[in-house]
Design an enzyme around this catalytic site. Sequence first.
Site, mmCIF file in Angstrom:
data_model
loop_
_atom_site.group_PDB
_atom_site.id
_atom_site.type_symbol
_atom_site.label_atom_id
_atom_site.label_comp_id
_atom_site.label_asym_id
_atom_site.label_seq_id
_atom_site.Cartn_x
_atom_site.Cartn_y
_atom_site.Cartn_z
ATOM 1 N N ASP A 144 21.875 15.496 -26.663
ATOM 2 C CA ASP A 144 20.990 16.686 -27.618
ATOM 3 C C ASP A 144 22.036 17.192 -28.695
ATOM 4 O O ASP A 144 21.126 16.735 -29.923
ATOM 5 C CB ASP A 144 20.557 17.405 -26.424
ATOM 6 N N ASP B 45 18.116 22.498 -22.954
ATOM 7 C CA ASP B 45 18.208 23.690 -21.547
ATOM 8 C C ASP B 45 16.504 24.195 -22.362
ATOM 9 O O ASP B 45 15.808 24.698 -21.615
ATOM 10 C CB ASP B 45 18.561 23.880 -21.279
#
Length: 375
Positions: A36, A167
């Site tokens: 990410d 997240d």
Amino acid sequence: MSKLKYIQDRFATDIGAPDIIIRVPGRANIIGEHIDYCGGSVLPFAIEQSMYFVARRRSDNIINVKALDVDEEQDFLIGVESDHSGWRSYFSQAIRIISADYSIRGVDIYFASDIPVGAGVSSSSAICVGIIHIIDRLYNLGLTKNKMVDIASQAEHGIGIRGGIMDQYTILHGQKDNALLIDCNTGTHSLVDISSNPYKWILLNTNVKHELANTPYNNRRGQVEEALEIINERIQSRKTFSQVSNTDIAVLYDKPLLQKRIKHVYTEILRVRQAVNCITDNNYSALGTLLNQSHKSLSEDYEVSCKELDFVCNELSSDSQVLGCRMMGGGFGGSVIALVQDGFDSLTIEKSYHEKFGLQLDVISVSPSDGVDII
Ligand code: GLA
């Protein structure tokens, strides 16, 4: 009694009627680990296990928080910075960042969680998103979800973790029955319907706990950034991680460590694309194989696994009820995610894990749920 009911009752007895009650889920990640922050696409989902917050406005400038699970309490003075550790540091960083740009007042907050802490399912991001969401609602800040993602990830950077957005993004945008294919470069996503999955997702928590700030997490990010910089210098280009090819990686022949680090990023980006195709084609056994390959890459090339995670994956790989598995989250402890048949029984592995490490292996089922809800 459910966690939520327990917090509500305690709040009602101690403080009175709340202004807001929210549920903030944890997250699981099917595939796309440690990419990410490289701008890659990842494939997580929000889970049902959640953190619950009950809150009410105050007229002063104190944010008083009670962590009911550990029976601890802390006052945070808006505009005054102080040093904290553990759960307190997430509140304090989020409050610091939000109050630098917005005018806010005090809040009383009680919170408790079903999300296992330190298990790689984002309990820390759930705290950051929770407090930001509460302040946004109570003081009408009008923050968009992506602005909240941004504030929450800045808060985690303030604690010393140079994490990506996976997240916080998942916790805010999660949707029942769906995984999110998040493009971490543009901060956008598309939904991948996994409701027809005939198998189930389980998490096996090794109970090897970690705070990512105390692990080599940042070091790995630094290494792949350095690897990309050297590649670009040598090929005289300005490629992003997603544009790098196998031939580009070959130019790092004299830097084997950096080469294997960026090899993980390259192969994992490819695996995410393949995983989406497997889901669309209902080919879950091929998806299982991708999970196994992802674990091997995280363990051998990226070296963010640990002996307990490797043991669990190794044991599961010889179980015919398991389609595939891999370590999940930042690594160095935490959980394994596995795709298993309905009849999978975790007793054998729980027993062998305990015999080997003297630790309990906690096994839970997870399924894609909605993101943050106001209750
Ligand atoms: C942690 C970070 C995420 C991501 C994962 C690894 O959970 O918070 O941003 O980097 O590790 O994929």
